[in-house]
Write a protein that holds these residues in place. Structure first.
Motif, PDB file in Angstrom:
ATOM      1  N   UNK A 216       0.857  -1.176   0.000  1.00 26.56           N
ATOM      2  CA  UNK A 216       0.000   0.000   0.000  1.00 26.56           C
ATOM      3  C   UNK A 216       0.902   1.236   0.000  1.00 26.56           C
ATOM      4  N   UNK A 217       0.495   2.245  -0.748  1.00 30.08           N
ATOM      5  CA  UNK A 217       1.349   3.421  -0.899  1.00 30.08           C
ATOM      6  C   UNK A 217       2.396   3.264  -1.975  1.00 30.08           C
ATOM      7  N   UNK A 218       2.335   2.159  -2.718  1.00 27.65           N
ATOM      8  CA  UNK A 218       3.305   1.931  -3.788  1.00 27.65           C
ATOM      9  C   UNK A 218       3.019   2.780  -5.014  1.00 27.65           C
ATOM     10  N   UNK A 219       3.834   2.563  -6.036  1.00 33.02           N
ATOM     11  CA  UNK A 219       3.692   3.371  -7.255  1.00 33.02           C
ATOM     12  C   UNK A 219       3.892   2.474  -8.472  1.00 33.02           C
ATOM     13  N   UNK A 220       3.110   2.753  -9.513  1.00 20.79           N
ATOM     14  CA  UNK A 220       3.176   2.001 -10.762  1.00 20.79           C
ATOM     15  C   UNK A 220       3.381   2.983 -11.906  1.00 20.79           C
ATOM     16  N   UNK A 221       4.290   2.648 -12.808  1.00 19.20           N
ATOM     17  CA  UNK A 221       4.495   3.417 -14.040  1.00 19.20           C
ATOM     18  C   UNK A 221       4.304   2.488 -15.223  1.00 19.20           C
ATOM     19  N   UNK A 222       3.399   2.852 -16.109  1.00 18.19           N
ATOM     20  CA  UNK A 222       3.201   2.135 -17.368  1.00 18.19           C
ATOM     21  C   UNK A 222       3.851   2.927 -18.497  1.00 18.19           C
ATOM     22  N   UNK A 223       4.666   2.259 -19.299  1.00 21.00           N
ATOM     23  CA  UNK A 223       5.371   2.946 -20.381  1.00 21.00           C
ATOM     24  C   UNK A 223       4.495   2.976 -21.634  1.00 21.00           C
ATOM     25  N   UNK A 224       4.312   4.177 -22.157  1.00 19.02           N
ATOM     26  CA  UNK A 224       3.538   4.369 -23.385  1.00 19.02           C
ATOM     27  C   UNK A 224       4.479   4.860 -24.480  1.00 19.02           C
ATOM     28  N   UNK A 225       4.036   5.810 -25.269  1.00 17.95           N
ATOM     29  CA  UNK A 225       4.832   6.284 -26.408  1.00 17.95           C
ATOM     30  C   UNK A 225       4.347   7.657 -26.841  1.00 17.95           C
ATOM     31  N   UNK A 226       5.279   8.465 -27.371  1.00 18.61           N
ATOM     32  CA  UNK A 226       4.891   9.724 -27.978  1.00 18.61           C
ATOM     33  C   UNK A 226       3.967   9.544 -29.161  1.00 18.61           C
ATOM     34  N   UNK A 227       3.899   8.319 -29.687  1.00 20.43           N
ATOM     35  CA  UNK A 227       3.065   8.047 -30.853  1.00 20.43           C
ATOM     36  C   UNK A 227       1.576   8.030 -30.523  1.00 20.43           C
ATOM     37  N   UNK A 228       1.197   8.126 -29.262  1.00 23.73           N
ATOM     38  CA  UNK A 228      -0.221   8.278 -28.941  1.00 23.73           C
ATOM     39  C   UNK A 228      -0.681   9.715 -29.122  1.00 23.73           C
ATOM     40  N   UNK A 229       0.265  10.638 -29.231  1.00 21.90           N
ATOM     41  CA  UNK A 229      -0.072  12.056 -29.421  1.00 21.90           C
ATOM     42  C   UNK A 229       0.105  12.511 -30.850  1.00 21.90           C
ATOM     43  N   UNK A 230       1.126  11.992 -31.522  1.00 20.29           N
ATOM     44  CA  UNK A 230       1.444  12.401 -32.889  1.00 20.29           C
ATOM     45  C   UNK A 230       1.374  11.176 -33.795  1.00 20.29           C
ATOM     46  N   UNK A 231       0.613  11.270 -34.875  1.00 18.18           N
ATOM     47  CA  UNK A 231       0.431  10.128 -35.772  1.00 18.18           C
ATOM     48  C   UNK A 231       1.492  10.107 -36.862  1.00 18.18           C
TER      49      UNK A 231
END
Length: 264
Positions: A147-162
């Motif tokens: 509890x109190x932990x942290x999660x980071x999911x890696x995405x991409x700049x390609x979700x903003x620019x096609x």
């Protein structure tokens, strides 16, 4: 036993905080493991096939005074996740812990193909690794995260620019960004913060080293980036490590792009 507090405000007893980083044997994942080590964090990280490469990361973390335990994982094979969670439990015991503090869902592969030519098998493969894998691996690990932990999911700049040729990959990363917000809402009662980090084009061996090894592509990216160069793994790993720290404890459900100002 004395009680110490990690940089995320998590009581851990006398041990160092522990992170799980998928795809931690190379590129951004490797840099994240070592950046966390510099901040006093031990890691359990995954590799897909290259055990020797993983051993080098463990040795590099040890040189920084921390432990990094390598476990083999195919992030696209959800049927193997129960076994993996058991192995995580054993690795935690080796670190003097029963739970971990941070999760970085980084493992992934690229797919470059025109929308009209992309096959069902290609979409299924990218879905299993980039969305289904993140969804169910995180779900399986929930009983082990503090509890109190942290999660980071890696995405991409390609979700903003096609750009052409990335429809399936970008769509799955877009799904991960929506998932991140939903996870933040549902895990909030446990004090667990969940964020997305979206790197721009990074000079690693990802996509066959396309950005790193192709001078024309490298220049093209640099020309559309405000800071005038392509990104390096060392531009992203320290940022992820900092995001996991207590300094950013009130950052939650956010998409943070790390691209040097690419295509703005």
């Amino acid at each position: 036993m004395t009680t110490e507090t990690t940089t995320a405000g998590i009581a851990t007893g006398s041990r160092a905080p522990v992170a799980i980083v998928t795809g931690g044997s190379r590129g951004i994942g490797r840099n994240t493991v070592l950046s966390l080590a510099r901040r006093g964090v031990d890691s359990i990280f995954t590799y897909h096939a290259n055990r020797a490469e993983a051993a080098q990361v463990s040795a590099a973390a040890e040189a920084l005074g921390r432990k990094a335990i390598a476990l083999q994982l195919d992030a696209g094979d959800s049927g193997s996740f129960d076994r993996f969670v058991q192995e995580v439990g054993q690795a935690l015991a080796g670190l003097g812990a029963t739970r971990f503090d941070y999760l970085v869902n980084n493992a992934g592969t690229s797919l470059h193909n025109a929308f009209a030519q992309t096959t069902e098998d290609e979409v299924d493969s990218i879905y299993r690794i980039h969305f289904k894998g993140v969804f169910f691996l995180t779900q399986k690990l929930l009983p082990l995260i503090n509890d109190g932990g942290r999660i980071v999911n890696i995405s991409s700049g390609l979700t903003r620019v096609a750009f052409p040729g990335v429809a399936a990959y970008a769509a799955m990363k877009g799904a991960v960004e929506v998932l991140t917000r939903c996870m933040a809402k549902e895990l909030g009662p446990r004090g667990i913060a969940v964020n997305t980090v979206a790197p721009g084009a990074i000079a690693t061996d990802f996509s066959g080293g396309m950005v790193r090894d192709n001078p024309e592509m490298n220049k093209r990216v640099a020309d559309i980036t405000a800071l005038g160069r392509v990104g390096e793994a060392d531009d992203v790993g320290p940022m992820i490590a900092a995001l996991l720290s207590g300094d950013n404890r009130w950052v939650n459900a956010q998409r943070i792009e790390v691209s040097g100002g690419m295509a703005i």
